[in-house]
Motif scaffolding. Structure first.
Motif, PDB file in Angstrom:
ATOM      1  N   GLU A   1      93.532  70.196 -49.678  1.00 50.16           N
ATOM      2  CA  GLU A   1      92.885  70.146 -50.893  1.00 50.16           C
ATOM      3  C   GLU A   1      91.345  69.173 -50.904  1.00 50.16           C
ATOM      4  N   GLU A   2      90.459  69.573 -51.444  1.00 41.68           N
ATOM      5  CA  GLU A   2      89.342  68.917 -51.384  1.00 41.68           C
ATOM      6  C   GLU A   2      89.397  67.649 -52.407  1.00 41.68           C
ATOM      7  N   LYS A   3      89.153  66.654 -51.727  1.00 39.89           N
ATOM      8  CA  LYS A   3      89.096  65.487 -52.485  1.00 39.89           C
ATOM      9  C   LYS A   3      87.864  64.635 -52.264  1.00 39.89           C
ATOM     10  N   LEU A   4      87.532  63.871 -53.042  1.00 39.16           N
ATOM     11  CA  LEU A   4      86.073  63.027 -52.729  1.00 39.16           C
ATOM     12  C   LEU A   4      86.439  62.247 -51.580  1.00 39.16           C
ATOM     13  N   PHE A   5      85.395  62.093 -50.576  1.00 40.17           N
ATOM     14  CA  PHE A   5      85.367  61.405 -49.516  1.00 40.17           C
ATOM     15  C   PHE A   5      84.652  60.266 -49.352  1.00 40.17           C
ATOM     16  N   GLU A   6      84.889  59.265 -49.190  1.00 40.35           N
ATOM     17  CA  GLU A   6      83.870  58.060 -49.247  1.00 40.35           C
ATOM     18  C   GLU A   6      83.999  57.573 -47.579  1.00 40.35           C
ATOM     19  N   PRO A   7      83.103  57.720 -46.628  1.00 43.73           N
ATOM     20  CA  PRO A   7      83.166  57.465 -45.215  1.00 43.73           C
ATOM     21  C   PRO A   7      83.318  55.868 -45.140  1.00 43.73           C
ATOM     22  N   VAL A   8      84.172  55.375 -44.191  1.00 44.02           N
ATOM     23  CA  VAL A   8      84.429  53.938 -43.999  1.00 44.02           C
ATOM     24  C   VAL A   8      83.238  53.601 -42.949  1.00 44.02           C
ATOM     25  N   PRO A   9      82.892  52.354 -43.367  1.00 45.97           N
ATOM     26  CA  PRO A   9      81.651  51.891 -42.411  1.00 45.97           C
ATOM     27  C   PRO A   9      82.051  51.633 -41.142  1.00 45.97           C
ATOM     28  N   SER A  10      81.291  51.947 -40.195  1.00 47.76           N
ATOM     29  CA  SER A  10      81.662  51.836 -38.789  1.00 47.76           C
ATOM     30  C   SER A  10      81.464  50.433 -38.465  1.00 47.76           C
ATOM     31  N   VAL A  11      82.248  50.010 -37.466  1.00 47.04           N
ATOM     32  CA  VAL A  11      82.120  48.524 -36.948  1.00 47.04           C
ATOM     33  C   VAL A  11      80.756  48.480 -35.720  1.00 47.04           C
ATOM     34  N   THR A  12      80.830  49.578 -35.239  1.00 44.80           N
ATOM     35  CA  THR A  12      79.555  49.643 -34.154  1.00 44.80           C
ATOM     36  C   THR A  12      78.172  50.238 -34.785  1.00 44.80           C
ATOM     37  N   GLU A  13      78.173  50.286 -35.886  1.00 43.99           N
ATOM     38  CA  GLU A  13      77.038  50.791 -36.422  1.00 43.99           C
ATOM     39  C   GLU A  13      75.772  49.937 -36.324  1.00 43.99           C
ATOM     40  N   ASP A  14      74.549  50.092 -35.864  1.00 38.41           N
ATOM     41  CA  ASP A  14      73.536  49.278 -35.795  1.00 38.41           C
ATOM     42  C   ASP A  14      73.788  48.216 -34.606  1.00 38.41           C
ATOM     43  N   THR A  15      74.778  48.132 -33.976  1.00 42.80           N
ATOM     44  CA  THR A  15      75.079  47.142 -32.967  1.00 42.80           C
ATOM     45  C   THR A  15      74.561  47.473 -31.606  1.00 42.80           C
ATOM     46  N   THR A  16      74.062  48.568 -31.258  1.00 42.92           N
ATOM     47  CA  THR A  16      73.728  48.811 -29.962  1.00 42.92           C
ATOM     48  C   THR A  16      72.152  48.470 -29.729  1.00 42.92           C
ATOM     49  N   ASN A  17      71.552  48.085 -31.120  1.00 37.98           N
ATOM     50  CA  ASN A  17      70.229  47.333 -30.885  1.00 37.98           C
ATOM     51  C   ASN A  17      70.275  45.913 -30.269  1.00 37.98           C
ATOM     52  N   LEU A  18      71.535  45.484 -30.411  1.00 38.80           N
ATOM     53  CA  LEU A  18      71.632  44.216 -29.909  1.00 38.80           C
ATOM     54  C   LEU A  18      72.068  43.820 -28.690  1.00 38.80           C
ATOM     55  N   LEU A  19      72.350  44.946 -27.843  1.00 42.38           N
ATOM     56  CA  LEU A  19      72.623  45.118 -26.398  1.00 42.38           C
ATOM     57  C   LEU A  19      71.226  44.740 -25.506  1.00 42.38           C
ATOM     58  N   PRO A  20      71.233  44.300 -24.563  1.00 45.82           N
ATOM     59  CA  PRO A  20      70.086  44.013 -23.731  1.00 45.82           C
ATOM     60  C   PRO A  20      69.534  45.170 -23.125  1.00 45.82           C
ATOM     61  N   GLN A  21      68.203  45.286 -23.236  1.00 47.82           N
ATOM     62  CA  GLN A  21      67.827  46.788 -22.788  1.00 47.82           C
ATOM     63  C   GLN A  21      67.343  46.293 -21.255  1.00 47.82           C
ATOM     64  N   GLU A  22      67.714  47.314 -20.499  1.00 48.85           N
ATOM     65  CA  GLU A  22      67.380  47.270 -18.879  1.00 48.85           C
ATOM     66  C   GLU A  22      66.225  47.894 -18.804  1.00 48.85           C
ATOM     67  N   LYS A  23      65.210  47.186 -18.020  1.00 42.87           N
ATOM     68  CA  LYS A  23      63.819  47.888 -17.687  1.00 42.87           C
ATOM     69  C   LYS A  23      64.179  48.745 -16.548  1.00 42.87           C
ATOM     70  N   THR A  24      63.706  49.991 -16.698  1.00 39.64           N
ATOM     71  CA  THR A  24      63.409  50.925 -15.537  1.00 39.64           C
ATOM     72  C   THR A  24      62.423  50.777 -14.743  1.00 39.64           C
ATOM     73  N   ARG A  25      62.503  51.017 -13.366  1.00 40.90           N
ATOM     74  CA  ARG A  25      61.312  50.725 -12.590  1.00 40.90           C
ATOM     75  C   ARG A  25      60.773  52.125 -12.159  1.00 40.90           C
ATOM     76  N   ARG A  26      59.472  52.435 -12.371  1.00 38.44           N
ATOM     77  CA  ARG A  26      59.023  53.791 -12.042  1.00 38.44           C
ATOM     78  C   ARG A  26      58.542  53.739 -10.547  1.00 38.44           C
ATOM     79  N   ASN A  27      58.688  54.706  -9.827  1.00 42.81           N
ATOM     80  CA  ASN A  27      58.053  54.800  -8.647  1.00 42.81           C
ATOM     81  C   ASN A  27      56.749  55.499  -8.721  1.00 42.81           C
TER      82      ASN A  27
END
Length: 145
Positions: A119-145
């Motif tokens: 049966e189709e019911k109203l669906f309310e998505p549950v907020p994700s724990v990992t949402e927008d947390t990847t921005n807080l991870l340290p970014q590695e700088k890649t070296r270009r040759n």
């Protein structure tokens, strides 16, 4: 998604509780019983038809007692039909009873209906724990040759 074939193949891999030679023997005995009962019913039907013919010939067609002959013939016909009804009814009850019992090991139960939608019911998505947390991870700088 129909999983009946997958279940059947799994059941074939496991040893069943019944032995194939006993199952074959049981099947043969059942076939023999059906053949014997069918032959008996044919003989009874021929006897009833012979009795009806005799009653019609001696009472109705000769003109001795036509009303009694017709009533006796109707009685025999309806008695035979009632007996056939009782036999078929009991056979149907027995088959239904066998169908409601739990299956033997290695046999499948009645397949469940799996192809219908929920049966189709109203669906309310549950907020994700990992949402927008990847921005807080340290970014590695890649070296270009």
């Amino acid at each position: 998604m129909n999983l009946e074939q997958a279940t059947q193949s799994l059941l074939e891999q496991f040893p069943s509780g019944s032995r194939p030679d006993l199952d074959r023997r049981e099947h043969r005995i059942e076939k023999f019983g059906q053949l014997a009962f069918g032959g008996f019913m044919v003989v009874v039907a021929i006897a009833v038809l012979g009795l009806i013919y005799t009653i019609l010939d001696r009472m109705v067609f000769s003109g001795d007692n036509p009303l009694v002959g017709v009533l006796l013939t109707a009685f025999i016909v309806f008695a035979a039909l009632t007996l056939a009804y009782v036999i078929f009814s009991e056979d149907l009850k027995e088959k239904r009873k066998k169908g409601t019992l739990s299956p033997r090991p290695g046999e499948l139960e009645a397949p469940a209906v799996t192809g219908r939608l929920l049966e189709e019911k109203l669906f309310e998505p549950v907020p994700s724990v990992t949402e927008d947390t990847t921005n807080l991870l340290p970014q590695e700088k890649t070296r270009r040759n």
